[in-house]
Motif scaffolding. Structure first.
Motif, short mmCIF file in Angstrom:
data_model
loop_
_atom_site.label_atom_id
_atom_site.label_comp_id
_atom_site.label_asym_id
_atom_site.label_seq_id
_atom_site.Cartn_x
_atom_site.Cartn_y
_atom_site.Cartn_z
N ARG A 49 1.11 -1.28 -0.05
CA ARG A 49 0.23 0.28 -0.07
C ARG A 49 0.81 1.38 0.58
N GLU A 50 2.27 1.14 0.83
CA GLU A 50 3.12 2.57 0.32
C GLU A 50 3.66 2.67 -0.42
N ARG A 51 4.17 1.77 -1.58
CA ARG A 51 4.60 1.46 -2.53
C ARG A 51 3.46 2.26 -3.84
N ALA A 52 2.26 1.74 -4.17
CA ALA A 52 1.27 2.93 -4.43
C ALA A 52 1.14 3.75 -4.13
N LYS A 53 1.41 4.61 -3.14
CA LYS A 53 1.25 6.08 -2.67
C LYS A 53 3.52 6.10 -3.53
N GLN A 54 4.12 5.79 -3.22
CA GLN A 54 4.74 6.82 -3.66
C GLN A 54 5.41 6.34 -5.40
N GLY A 55 4.81 5.43 -6.04
CA GLY A 55 4.95 4.75 -7.02
C GLY A 55 6.79 4.98 -7.71
N SER A 56 6.99 4.14 -6.84
CA SER A 56 8.14 3.50 -6.84
C SER A 56 8.93 1.83 -7.66
N PHE A 57 10.23 1.72 -7.74
CA PHE A 57 9.73 0.14 -7.64
C PHE A 57 9.95 0.17 -6.36
N HIS A 58 9.45 -1.30 -5.84
CA HIS A 58 9.50 -2.23 -4.83
C HIS A 58 10.14 -3.44 -4.45
N VAL A 59 10.20 -4.07 -3.29
CA VAL A 59 10.62 -5.71 -3.77
C VAL A 59 10.06 -6.10 -1.93
N SER A 60 9.16 -6.77 -2.53
CA SER A 60 8.61 -7.73 -1.08
C SER A 60 9.19 -8.64 -0.94
N GLN A 61 9.89 -8.65 0.14
CA GLN A 61 10.95 -9.93 0.47
C GLN A 61 9.62 -10.81 1.37
N ALA A 62 9.04 -11.78 0.55
CA ALA A 62 8.72 -12.87 1.16
C ALA A 62 9.85 -13.72 1.84
N ILE A 63 9.88 -13.65 3.16
CA ILE A 63 10.79 -13.93 3.83
C ILE A 63 10.60 -13.74 5.15
N LEU A 64 10.99 -14.91 5.86
CA LEU A 64 11.00 -15.32 7.69
C LEU A 64 12.20 -15.23 8.06
N THR A 65 12.85 -14.47 8.66
CA THR A 65 14.04 -14.45 9.37
C THR A 65 13.94 -14.92 10.50
N PRO A 66 14.93 -15.96 10.61
CA PRO A 66 14.95 -16.33 11.86
C PRO A 66 15.48 -15.58 13.25
#
Length: 138
Positions: A49-66
């Protein structure tokens, strides 16, 4: 030979003086820093949703962090199995439900993509863009 466009992001001030490079701040890659898939999905949705406001490239990191205790449990049961494999269905369901382009996903990263059909799913998302483009009147 076909030409392929390449976009270069450079996370150093030297890159700002080179006109063919984009500054690293133009490709945010927010990190959820969680071991819980539900919190990860919530985070991914809110950052999109924030990306939509910024209109920029955006990486969605679908990564869990141990965390430390996760790593300790992972030593016993295997980190890949304990953290990743049992949570991949949730993560991949989120990826499959996405739409690319304006207001949607732009770049998705994930761990252990070889355990799933990740590459084909992302290619299918890209194909959605192509089919939308082909339907538009010229």
């Amino acid at each position: 030979m076909r030409a392929h466009p390449v976009i270069v992001f450079y996370h150093h001030t030297l890159g700002q003086s080179i006109p063919v490079m984009w500054p690293g701040n133009k490709i945010p890659a927010p990190w959820a820093n969680t071991t819980e898939p539900s919190k990860l999905i919530q985070f991914l949705e809110s950052t999109l949703r924030e990306r939509a406001k910024q209109g920029s490239f955006h990486v969605s990191q679908a990564i869990l962090t141990p965390r430390v205790n996760t790593v300790a449990k992972g030593l016993v049961w295997g980190l890949r199995n304990y953290l990743v494999e049992r949570n991949l269905p949730t993560i991949m369901s989120w990826v499959q439900a996405q739409r690319p382009g304006d207001g949607g996903v732009n770049i998705i990263t994930s761990d252990f993509v070889e355990l799933t059909d990740f590459a084909n799913i992302v290619i299918q998302l890209n194909n959605l863009l192509l089919s939308e483009h082909n339907r538009k009147p010229t």
